[in-house]
Scaffold this motif. Structure first.
Motif, PDB file in Angstrom:
ATOM      1  N   TRP A  15       0.822  -1.212   0.000  1.00 27.84           N
ATOM      2  CA  TRP A  15       0.000   0.000   0.000  1.00 27.84           C
ATOM      3  C   TRP A  15       0.855   1.262   0.000  1.00 27.84           C
ATOM      4  O   TRP A  15       0.476   2.282  -0.591  1.00 27.84           O
ATOM      5  N   ALA A  16       2.012   1.215   0.637  1.00 27.39           N
ATOM      6  CA  ALA A  16       2.904   2.370   0.634  1.00 27.39           C
ATOM      7  C   ALA A  16       3.385   2.682  -0.779  1.00 27.39           C
ATOM      8  O   ALA A  16       3.424   3.848  -1.199  1.00 27.39           O
ATOM      9  N   LEU A  17       3.750   1.642  -1.538  1.00 28.64           N
ATOM     10  CA  LEU A  17       4.180   1.838  -2.924  1.00 28.64           C
ATOM     11  C   LEU A  17       3.032   2.368  -3.774  1.00 28.64           C
ATOM     12  O   LEU A  17       3.225   3.250  -4.626  1.00 28.64           O
ATOM     13  N   ARG A  18       1.839   1.835  -3.571  1.00 32.47           N
ATOM     14  CA  ARG A  18       0.689   2.303  -4.344  1.00 32.47           C
ATOM     15  C   ARG A  18       0.375   3.770  -4.055  1.00 32.47           C
ATOM     16  O   ARG A  18       0.103   4.549  -4.970  1.00 32.47           O
ATOM     17  N   GLY A  22       0.596   6.746  -6.665  1.00 28.52           N
ATOM     18  CA  GLY A  22      -0.604   7.555  -6.872  1.00 28.52           C
ATOM     19  C   GLY A  22      -0.339   9.032  -6.639  1.00 28.52           C
ATOM     20  O   GLY A  22      -0.847   9.890  -7.369  1.00 28.52           O
ATOM     21  N   ALA A  23       0.474   9.350  -5.621  1.00 24.88           N
ATOM     22  CA  ALA A  23       0.794  10.749  -5.342  1.00 24.88           C
ATOM     23  C   ALA A  23       1.571  11.370  -6.502  1.00 24.88           C
ATOM     24  O   ALA A  23       1.324  12.523  -6.877  1.00 24.88           O
ATOM     25  N   VAL A  24       2.505  10.612  -7.073  1.00 25.83           N
ATOM     26  CA  VAL A  24       3.273  11.120  -8.213  1.00 25.83           C
ATOM     27  C   VAL A  24       2.356  11.371  -9.411  1.00 25.83           C
ATOM     28  O   VAL A  24       2.453  12.401 -10.088  1.00 25.83           O
ATOM     29  N   LEU A  25       1.442  10.431  -9.673  1.00 27.20           N
ATOM     30  CA  LEU A  25       0.527  10.590 -10.805  1.00 27.20           C
ATOM     31  C   LEU A  25      -0.396  11.792 -10.615  1.00 27.20           C
ATOM     32  O   LEU A  25      -0.641  12.557 -11.549  1.00 27.20           O
ATOM     33  N   VAL A  26      -0.907  11.966  -9.404  1.00 33.32           N
ATOM     34  CA  VAL A  26      -1.793  13.108  -9.134  1.00 33.32           C
ATOM     35  C   VAL A  26      -1.026  14.420  -9.284  1.00 33.32           C
ATOM     36  O   VAL A  26      -1.545  15.407  -9.835  1.00 33.32           O
ATOM     37  N   TYR A  27       0.216  14.433  -8.807  1.00 30.41           N
ATOM     38  CA  TYR A  27       1.034  15.641  -8.942  1.00 30.41           C
ATOM     39  C   TYR A  27       1.234  15.994 -10.411  1.00 30.41           C
ATOM     40  O   TYR A  27       1.061  17.153 -10.814  1.00 30.41           O
ATOM     41  N   LEU A  28       1.602  14.998 -11.223  1.00 32.37           N
ATOM     42  CA  LEU A  28       1.788  15.248 -12.659  1.00 32.37           C
ATOM     43  C   LEU A  28       0.486  15.660 -13.323  1.00 32.37           C
ATOM     44  O   LEU A  28       0.464  16.518 -14.208  1.00 32.37           O
ATOM     45  N   MET A  29      -0.610  15.048 -12.881  1.00 33.67           N
ATOM     46  CA  MET A  29      -1.912  15.340 -13.466  1.00 33.67           C
ATOM     47  C   MET A  29      -2.261  16.819 -13.314  1.00 33.67           C
ATOM     48  O   MET A  29      -2.825  17.430 -14.231  1.00 33.67           O
ATOM     49  N   PHE A  30      -1.918  17.402 -12.165  1.00 30.97           N
ATOM     50  CA  PHE A  30      -2.248  18.803 -11.929  1.00 30.97           C
ATOM     51  C   PHE A  30      -1.131  19.745 -12.363  1.00 30.97           C
ATOM     52  O   PHE A  30      -1.388  20.911 -12.642  1.00 30.97           O
ATOM     53  N   TRP A  31       0.113  19.253 -12.418  1.00 27.60           N
ATOM     54  CA  TRP A  31       1.221  20.107 -12.839  1.00 27.60           C
ATOM     55  C   TRP A  31       1.133  20.453 -14.317  1.00 27.60           C
ATOM     56  O   TRP A  31       1.407  21.588 -14.713  1.00 27.60           O
ATOM     57  N   ILE A  32       0.731  19.468 -15.136  1.00 26.03           N
ATOM     58  CA  ILE A  32       0.727  19.676 -16.581  1.00 26.03           C
ATOM     59  C   ILE A  32      -0.179  20.837 -17.005  1.00 26.03           C
ATOM     60  O   ILE A  32       0.255  21.741 -17.715  1.00 26.03           O
ATOM     61  N   PRO A  33      -1.458  20.886 -16.582  1.00 25.09           N
ATOM     62  CA  PRO A  33      -2.312  21.984 -17.069  1.00 25.09           C
ATOM     63  C   PRO A  33      -2.035  23.330 -16.409  1.00 25.09           C
ATOM     64  O   PRO A  33      -2.473  24.362 -16.931  1.00 25.09           O
TER      65      PRO A  33
END
Length: 382
Positions: A15-18, A22-33
Protein backbone atom coordinates in the motif's frame (compact mmCIF):
# COMPACT_ATOMS: atom_id res chain seq x y z
CA UNK A 1 16.74 -18.43 -7.00
CA UNK A 2 16.35 -16.28 -3.89
CA UNK A 3 15.37 -12.63 -4.22
CA UNK A 4 16.55 -9.78 -1.98
CA UNK A 5 13.11 -8.43 -1.05
CA UNK A 6 9.69 -9.90 -0.31
CA UNK A 7 6.49 -7.89 -0.61
CA UNK A 8 3.11 -9.13 0.57
CA UNK A 9 0.22 -8.13 -1.69
CA UNK A 10 -2.22 -6.00 0.29
CA UNK A 11 0.29 -5.47 3.07
CA UNK A 12 1.70 -2.17 4.39
CA UNK A 13 4.62 -2.17 1.95
CA UNK A 14 2.36 -2.79 -1.01
CA UNK A 15 0.00 0.00 0.00
CA UNK A 16 2.90 2.37 0.63
CA UNK A 17 4.18 1.84 -2.92
CA UNK A 18 0.69 2.30 -4.34
CA UNK A 19 0.16 5.53 -2.42
CA UNK A 20 3.56 6.86 -3.50
CA UNK A 21 2.87 6.05 -7.16
CA UNK A 22 -0.60 7.56 -6.87
CA UNK A 23 0.79 10.75 -5.34
CA UNK A 24 3.27 11.12 -8.21
CA UNK A 25 0.53 10.59 -10.81
CA UNK A 26 -1.79 13.11 -9.13
CA UNK A 27 1.03 15.64 -8.94
CA UNK A 28 1.79 15.25 -12.66
CA UNK A 29 -1.91 15.34 -13.47
CA UNK A 30 -2.25 18.80 -11.93
CA UNK A 31 1.22 20.11 -12.84
CA UNK A 32 0.73 19.68 -16.58
CA UNK A 33 -2.31 21.98 -17.07
CA UNK A 34 -1.13 24.59 -14.58
CA UNK A 35 2.64 24.83 -15.17
CA UNK A 36 3.45 23.28 -18.56
CA UNK A 37 3.45 25.16 -21.85
CA UNK A 38 0.61 24.94 -24.36
CA UNK A 39 2.79 22.74 -26.56
CA UNK A 40 3.32 20.20 -23.77
CA UNK A 41 -0.38 20.26 -22.89
CA UNK A 42 -1.31 19.67 -26.53
CA UNK A 43 1.09 16.71 -26.70
CA UNK A 44 -0.43 15.28 -23.52
CA UNK A 45 -3.94 15.57 -24.99
CA UNK A 46 -2.75 13.59 -28.02
CA UNK A 47 -1.30 10.93 -25.73
CA UNK A 48 -4.47 10.76 -23.63
CA UNK A 49 -6.61 10.36 -26.75
CA UNK A 50 -4.44 7.47 -27.88
CA UNK A 51 -4.48 5.92 -24.40
CA UNK A 52 -8.27 5.77 -24.27
CA UNK A 53 -8.55 4.21 -27.74
CA UNK A 54 -5.81 1.64 -27.02
CA UNK A 55 -7.37 0.67 -23.68
CA UNK A 56 -10.70 0.09 -25.41
CA UNK A 57 -9.02 -2.15 -27.98
CA UNK A 58 -7.09 -3.96 -25.24
CA UNK A 59 -10.35 -5.02 -23.61
CA UNK A 60 -11.26 -6.84 -26.81
CA UNK A 61 -7.92 -8.15 -28.06
CA UNK A 62 -5.80 -8.34 -24.93
CA UNK A 63 -8.40 -9.92 -22.65
CA UNK A 64 -10.85 -11.61 -25.03
CA UNK A 65 -8.43 -12.59 -27.79
CA UNK A 66 -10.66 -11.19 -30.56
CA UNK A 67 -8.59 -9.44 -33.23
CA UNK A 68 -9.82 -6.08 -34.51
CA UNK A 69 -8.15 -3.86 -37.11
CA UNK A 70 -11.21 -1.70 -37.51
CA UNK A 71 -11.45 0.25 -34.27
CA UNK A 72 -10.81 3.43 -36.24
CA UNK A 73 -14.43 3.10 -37.39
CA UNK A 74 -15.68 3.20 -33.79
CA UNK A 75 -13.38 6.16 -33.12
CA UNK A 76 -14.95 7.81 -36.17
CA UNK A 77 -18.47 7.04 -34.95
CA UNK A 78 -17.72 9.02 -31.81
CA UNK A 79 -16.18 11.91 -33.75
CA UNK A 80 -19.04 12.16 -36.23
CA UNK A 81 -21.73 11.73 -33.59
CA UNK A 82 -20.33 14.74 -31.74
CA UNK A 83 -19.75 16.64 -34.97
CA UNK A 84 -23.26 16.14 -36.30
CA UNK A 85 -25.10 16.82 -33.05
CA UNK A 86 -23.05 19.92 -32.21
CA UNK A 87 -22.72 21.55 -35.64
CA UNK A 88 -26.18 20.73 -37.02
CA UNK A 89 -28.42 20.48 -33.97
CA UNK A 90 -26.71 22.71 -31.43
CA UNK A 91 -26.13 20.08 -28.75
CA UNK A 92 -23.59 20.53 -25.98
CA UNK A 93 -20.49 18.39 -26.65
CA UNK A 94 -20.91 16.78 -23.23
CA UNK A 95 -24.39 15.55 -24.18
CA UNK A 96 -23.04 13.81 -27.28
CA UNK A 97 -20.76 11.49 -25.30
CA UNK A 98 -23.64 9.30 -24.09
CA UNK A 99 -25.20 9.16 -27.58
CA UNK A 100 -21.90 8.19 -29.17
CA UNK A 101 -21.41 5.50 -26.52
CA UNK A 102 -24.79 3.92 -27.26
CA UNK A 103 -24.45 4.12 -31.06
CA UNK A 104 -20.96 2.60 -31.03
CA UNK A 105 -22.09 -0.14 -28.63
CA UNK A 106 -24.89 -1.20 -30.99
CA UNK A 107 -22.57 -1.18 -34.01
CA UNK A 108 -19.93 -3.12 -32.10
CA UNK A 109 -22.46 -5.73 -31.00
CA UNK A 110 -23.53 -6.18 -34.63
CA UNK A 111 -19.91 -6.55 -35.73
CA UNK A 112 -19.49 -9.28 -33.12
CA UNK A 113 -21.93 -11.54 -34.98
CA UNK A 114 -19.27 -12.78 -37.46
CA UNK A 115 -16.98 -13.42 -34.49
CA UNK A 116 -19.32 -16.20 -33.34
CA UNK A 117 -18.32 -18.32 -36.35
CA UNK A 118 -14.89 -17.05 -37.41
CA UNK A 119 -11.73 -16.07 -35.59
CA UNK A 120 -8.07 -15.37 -36.14
CA UNK A 121 -7.03 -13.91 -39.47
CA UNK A 122 -10.56 -14.20 -40.87
CA UNK A 123 -11.97 -12.04 -38.09
CA UNK A 124 -9.11 -9.60 -38.65
CA UNK A 125 -10.15 -9.28 -42.30
CA UNK A 126 -13.77 -8.62 -41.35
CA UNK A 127 -12.80 -5.82 -38.96
CA UNK A 128 -10.27 -4.50 -41.49
CA UNK A 129 -13.03 -4.17 -44.05
CA UNK A 130 -15.03 -2.16 -41.50
CA UNK A 131 -12.13 0.23 -41.07
CA UNK A 132 -11.75 0.58 -44.85
CA UNK A 133 -15.45 1.09 -45.56
CA UNK A 134 -16.15 3.68 -42.86
CA UNK A 135 -14.29 6.65 -44.46
CA UNK A 136 -15.79 5.82 -47.85
CA UNK A 137 -19.28 5.67 -46.35
CA UNK A 138 -18.76 9.06 -44.73
CA UNK A 139 -17.71 10.57 -48.09
CA UNK A 140 -20.59 9.03 -50.06
CA UNK A 141 -22.68 11.66 -51.93
CA UNK A 142 -25.90 10.38 -50.40
CA UNK A 143 -24.48 10.95 -46.90
CA UNK A 144 -23.16 14.43 -47.59
CA UNK A 145 -26.25 16.13 -46.15
CA UNK A 146 -25.42 14.59 -42.78
CA UNK A 147 -21.65 14.11 -42.69
CA UNK A 148 -20.48 16.95 -44.90
CA UNK A 149 -18.93 14.52 -47.38
CA UNK A 150 -15.22 14.86 -48.11
CA UNK A 151 -15.18 18.37 -46.60
CA UNK A 152 -16.32 17.07 -43.25
CA UNK A 153 -17.89 19.15 -40.48
CA UNK A 154 -16.69 22.25 -38.68
CA UNK A 155 -17.68 24.10 -35.51
CA UNK A 156 -17.83 20.82 -33.59
CA UNK A 157 -16.29 22.13 -30.36
CA UNK A 158 -17.56 24.25 -27.51
CA UNK A 159 -19.35 27.51 -28.22
CA UNK A 160 -18.90 29.87 -25.28
CA UNK A 161 -21.30 32.77 -25.01
CA UNK A 162 -19.55 34.59 -22.20
CA UNK A 163 -16.43 36.62 -22.83
CA UNK A 164 -13.37 34.93 -21.36
CA UNK A 165 -15.30 32.73 -18.90
CA UNK A 166 -13.39 31.03 -16.09
CA UNK A 167 -14.39 28.50 -13.47
CA UNK A 168 -12.43 28.63 -10.21
CA UNK A 169 -12.16 26.23 -7.27
CA UNK A 170 -11.61 28.27 -4.08
CA UNK A 171 -9.87 30.91 -6.14
CA UNK A 172 -7.76 28.39 -8.06
CA UNK A 173 -8.31 27.96 -11.79
CA UNK A 174 -6.81 24.73 -13.17
CA UNK A 175 -8.98 24.81 -16.31
CA UNK A 176 -7.54 27.76 -18.13
CA UNK A 177 -9.37 30.47 -20.01
CA UNK A 178 -12.22 28.84 -21.91
CA UNK A 179 -12.01 31.28 -24.78
CA UNK A 180 -8.98 32.06 -26.90
CA UNK A 181 -5.44 30.78 -26.65
CA UNK A 182 -5.62 29.25 -23.17
CA UNK A 183 -8.39 26.76 -23.82
CA UNK A 184 -5.97 23.81 -23.88
CA UNK A 185 -6.03 23.15 -20.09
CA UNK A 186 -9.80 22.77 -20.28
CA UNK A 187 -9.47 20.28 -23.15
CA UNK A 188 -6.75 18.48 -21.20
CA UNK A 189 -9.12 17.88 -18.30
CA UNK A 190 -11.80 16.54 -20.65
CA UNK A 191 -9.22 14.14 -22.07
CA UNK A 192 -8.08 13.12 -18.59
CA UNK A 193 -11.63 12.45 -17.43
CA UNK A 194 -12.30 10.29 -20.50
CA UNK A 195 -9.11 8.28 -19.85
CA UNK A 196 -10.09 7.77 -16.21
CA UNK A 197 -13.58 6.64 -17.22
CA UNK A 198 -12.22 4.15 -19.76
CA UNK A 199 -9.65 2.83 -17.29
CA UNK A 200 -12.17 2.41 -14.46
CA UNK A 201 -14.62 0.60 -16.75
CA UNK A 202 -11.92 -1.71 -18.12
CA UNK A 203 -10.57 -2.44 -14.66
CA UNK A 204 -14.05 -3.10 -13.31
CA UNK A 205 -14.78 -5.55 -16.11
CA UNK A 206 -11.42 -7.32 -15.91
CA UNK A 207 -11.57 -7.78 -12.14
CA UNK A 208 -15.14 -9.11 -12.23
CA UNK A 209 -16.59 -12.49 -13.08
CA UNK A 210 -17.22 -11.21 -16.60
CA UNK A 211 -13.50 -10.51 -16.90
CA UNK A 212 -12.67 -14.09 -15.98
CA UNK A 213 -15.07 -15.21 -18.69
CA UNK A 214 -13.27 -13.02 -21.24
CA UNK A 215 -9.89 -14.48 -20.28
CA UNK A 216 -11.33 -18.00 -20.45
CA UNK A 217 -12.52 -17.33 -24.01
CA UNK A 218 -9.10 -15.97 -24.94
CA UNK A 219 -7.26 -18.99 -23.57
CA UNK A 220 -9.59 -21.75 -24.78
CA UNK A 221 -13.08 -21.20 -26.19
CA UNK A 222 -14.04 -24.87 -25.92
CA UNK A 223 -13.04 -25.09 -22.27
CA UNK A 224 -14.85 -21.82 -21.56
CA UNK A 225 -18.06 -23.15 -23.12
CA UNK A 226 -17.78 -26.35 -21.09
CA UNK A 227 -17.44 -24.30 -17.91
CA UNK A 228 -20.72 -22.54 -18.71
CA UNK A 229 -19.56 -19.34 -20.39
CA UNK A 230 -22.10 -18.08 -22.93
CA UNK A 231 -19.78 -17.40 -25.86
CA UNK A 232 -22.27 -15.44 -27.96
CA UNK A 233 -23.36 -13.07 -25.19
CA UNK A 234 -19.86 -12.59 -23.79
CA UNK A 235 -18.28 -11.86 -27.18
CA UNK A 236 -21.12 -9.53 -28.10
CA UNK A 237 -20.77 -7.56 -24.86
CA UNK A 238 -16.99 -7.40 -25.22
CA UNK A 239 -17.22 -6.11 -28.80
CA UNK A 240 -19.95 -3.65 -27.92
CA UNK A 241 -18.26 -2.29 -24.81
CA UNK A 242 -14.87 -2.02 -26.53
CA UNK A 243 -16.45 -0.14 -29.46
CA UNK A 244 -18.41 2.14 -27.13
CA UNK A 245 -15.33 3.04 -25.10
CA UNK A 246 -13.35 3.73 -28.28
CA UNK A 247 -15.99 6.23 -29.39
CA UNK A 248 -15.27 8.49 -26.40
CA UNK A 249 -11.78 9.57 -27.55
CA UNK A 250 -13.37 10.08 -30.97
CA UNK A 251 -15.74 12.59 -29.39
CA UNK A 252 -12.75 14.24 -27.75
CA UNK A 253 -11.04 14.54 -31.13
CA UNK A 254 -14.02 16.43 -32.58
CA UNK A 255 -14.22 18.71 -29.55
CA UNK A 256 -10.50 19.41 -29.55
CA UNK A 257 -9.97 20.24 -33.22
CA UNK A 258 -13.36 21.87 -33.83
CA UNK A 259 -13.81 19.92 -37.05
CA UNK A 260 -14.14 16.36 -38.33
CA UNK A 261 -12.93 15.07 -41.70
CA UNK A 262 -13.00 11.51 -43.05
CA UNK A 263 -9.29 11.69 -43.90
CA UNK A 264 -8.18 12.28 -40.30
CA UNK A 265 -5.50 9.73 -39.41
CA UNK A 266 -7.33 8.18 -36.46
CA UNK A 267 -10.45 7.65 -38.60
CA UNK A 268 -8.56 5.55 -41.16
CA UNK A 269 -7.04 2.08 -40.95
CA UNK A 270 -3.72 3.70 -40.09
CA UNK A 271 -5.30 4.90 -36.88
CA UNK A 272 -6.55 1.40 -36.03
CA UNK A 273 -3.07 -0.01 -36.65
CA UNK A 274 -1.61 2.67 -34.38
CA UNK A 275 -4.02 1.68 -31.59
CA UNK A 276 -2.93 -1.93 -32.06
CA UNK A 277 0.80 -1.18 -32.08
CA UNK A 278 0.85 0.97 -28.95
CA UNK A 279 -1.19 -1.65 -27.12
CA UNK A 280 1.23 -4.45 -28.07
CA UNK A 281 4.33 -2.38 -27.26
CA UNK A 282 2.97 -1.43 -23.85
CA UNK A 283 1.67 -4.91 -23.10
CA UNK A 284 -1.53 -6.51 -24.32
CA UNK A 285 -3.67 -8.06 -21.62
CA UNK A 286 -2.53 -5.58 -18.94
CA UNK A 287 -4.34 -2.49 -17.72
CA UNK A 288 -1.26 -0.26 -17.83
CA UNK A 289 0.13 -1.56 -21.12
CA UNK A 290 -1.86 0.75 -23.44
CA UNK A 291 -1.10 3.74 -21.21
CA UNK A 292 2.65 3.17 -21.28
CA UNK A 293 2.70 2.30 -24.98
CA UNK A 294 0.74 5.44 -25.92
CA UNK A 295 2.99 7.68 -23.83
CA UNK A 296 6.09 6.18 -25.43
CA UNK A 297 4.68 6.48 -28.96
CA UNK A 298 3.72 10.13 -28.57
CA UNK A 299 7.07 10.92 -26.91
CA UNK A 300 9.06 9.35 -29.77
CA UNK A 301 7.00 10.93 -32.55
CA UNK A 302 7.00 14.33 -30.82
CA UNK A 303 10.74 14.35 -30.18
CA UNK A 304 11.51 13.37 -33.78
CA UNK A 305 8.87 15.61 -35.37
CA UNK A 306 11.43 18.10 -36.71
CA UNK A 307 13.99 15.51 -37.83
CA UNK A 308 13.09 16.09 -41.46
CA UNK A 309 15.69 18.84 -41.12
CA UNK A 310 19.09 17.16 -41.01
CA UNK A 311 20.51 19.80 -38.69
CA UNK A 312 17.81 19.08 -36.09
CA UNK A 313 18.96 15.47 -35.69
CA UNK A 314 21.50 14.88 -32.87
CA UNK A 315 25.00 14.40 -34.26
CA UNK A 316 25.25 10.86 -32.88
CA UNK A 317 22.11 9.76 -34.73
CA UNK A 318 22.59 11.81 -37.87
CA UNK A 319 24.35 9.00 -39.85
CA UNK A 320 21.32 6.74 -39.24
CA UNK A 321 18.48 9.20 -39.93
CA UNK A 322 20.07 12.03 -41.90
CA UNK A 323 19.03 10.49 -45.21
CA UNK A 324 15.32 10.71 -44.35
CA UNK A 325 13.36 13.69 -45.65
CA UNK A 326 10.38 12.91 -43.38
CA UNK A 327 10.19 12.63 -39.57
CA UNK A 328 11.34 9.07 -38.73
CA UNK A 329 9.32 8.76 -35.53
CA UNK A 330 7.01 6.01 -36.81
CA UNK A 331 9.97 4.10 -38.23
CA UNK A 332 11.85 4.31 -34.93
CA UNK A 333 8.80 3.05 -33.09
CA UNK A 334 8.50 0.17 -35.57
CA UNK A 335 12.11 -0.82 -34.81
CA UNK A 336 11.31 -0.66 -31.09
CA UNK A 337 8.32 -2.93 -31.69
CA UNK A 338 10.43 -5.50 -33.56
CA UNK A 339 13.09 -5.45 -30.84
CA UNK A 340 10.49 -5.87 -28.10
CA UNK A 341 9.03 -8.90 -29.84
CA UNK A 342 12.39 -10.61 -29.37
CA UNK A 343 13.33 -9.48 -25.87
CA UNK A 344 9.88 -8.77 -24.39
CA UNK A 345 7.04 -10.52 -26.24
CA UNK A 346 4.60 -9.40 -23.54
CA UNK A 347 5.47 -5.73 -23.97
CA UNK A 348 7.06 -3.23 -21.67
CA UNK A 349 4.80 -4.19 -18.76
CA UNK A 350 5.72 -7.86 -19.17
CA UNK A 351 9.43 -7.00 -19.28
CA UNK A 352 9.04 -4.87 -16.15
CA UNK A 353 7.40 -7.73 -14.27
CA UNK A 354 10.15 -10.10 -15.37
CA UNK A 355 12.97 -7.75 -14.34
CA UNK A 356 11.46 -6.66 -11.04
CA UNK A 357 10.71 -10.31 -10.22
CA UNK A 358 14.44 -10.92 -9.92
CA UNK A 359 14.67 -8.48 -7.03
CA UNK A 360 11.25 -8.47 -5.39
CA UNK A 361 9.05 -11.48 -4.61
CA UNK A 362 5.36 -10.62 -4.36
CA UNK A 363 3.46 -12.93 -2.03
CA UNK A 364 -0.23 -13.13 -3.01
CA UNK A 365 -3.03 -12.60 -0.54
CA UNK A 366 -4.10 -15.62 1.49
CA UNK A 367 -7.14 -17.48 0.19
CA UNK A 368 -10.40 -15.91 1.32
CA UNK A 369 -9.16 -12.31 1.43
CA UNK A 370 -9.60 -11.51 -2.26
CA UNK A 371 -12.65 -11.02 -4.42
CA UNK A 372 -12.93 -14.68 -5.44
CA UNK A 373 -14.94 -16.86 -3.10
CA UNK A 374 -12.63 -19.30 -1.33
CA UNK A 375 -12.35 -21.01 2.08
CA UNK A 376 -11.33 -18.59 4.81
CA UNK A 377 -8.70 -20.99 6.17
CA UNK A 378 -6.53 -23.60 4.54
CA UNK A 379 -7.34 -27.25 5.35
CA UNK A 380 -5.35 -28.66 8.19
CA UNK A 381 -2.51 -31.01 7.30
CA UNK A 382 -2.97 -34.63 8.06
Amino acid sequence: MSVPFTLRSGGPGSWALRLAAGAVLVYLMFWIPTQASNGVIDTCITALTLMAAAMALNLLLGYTGQISIGHSAFFGIGAYTTGILVSKYGWSPFQTLAVAFVVAFVVGALVSLPALRIKGVYLALVTLSLGLVFPQLIKAPKMEWLTGGARGLDKTGFKFTKKNPTYEIFGWNPWGNLRGENVKPFLYWIAMIIVIIVYVVCRGVVKSRAGRSLIAIRDNETAAAVMGVNLAVTKGLAFGLSAALCSLPGCLSAIRTGNVTPDSTNLTVLGAITFLIVMVVGGAGSLWGPIIGSALYVFVTDRTGDWSDKEAIPAVLRPFFGWSHTPPGSGIFAVVLIALMFVAPFGIVGMWHRVIGRFVKVVPRPAGTGTIDAPATAPAEA
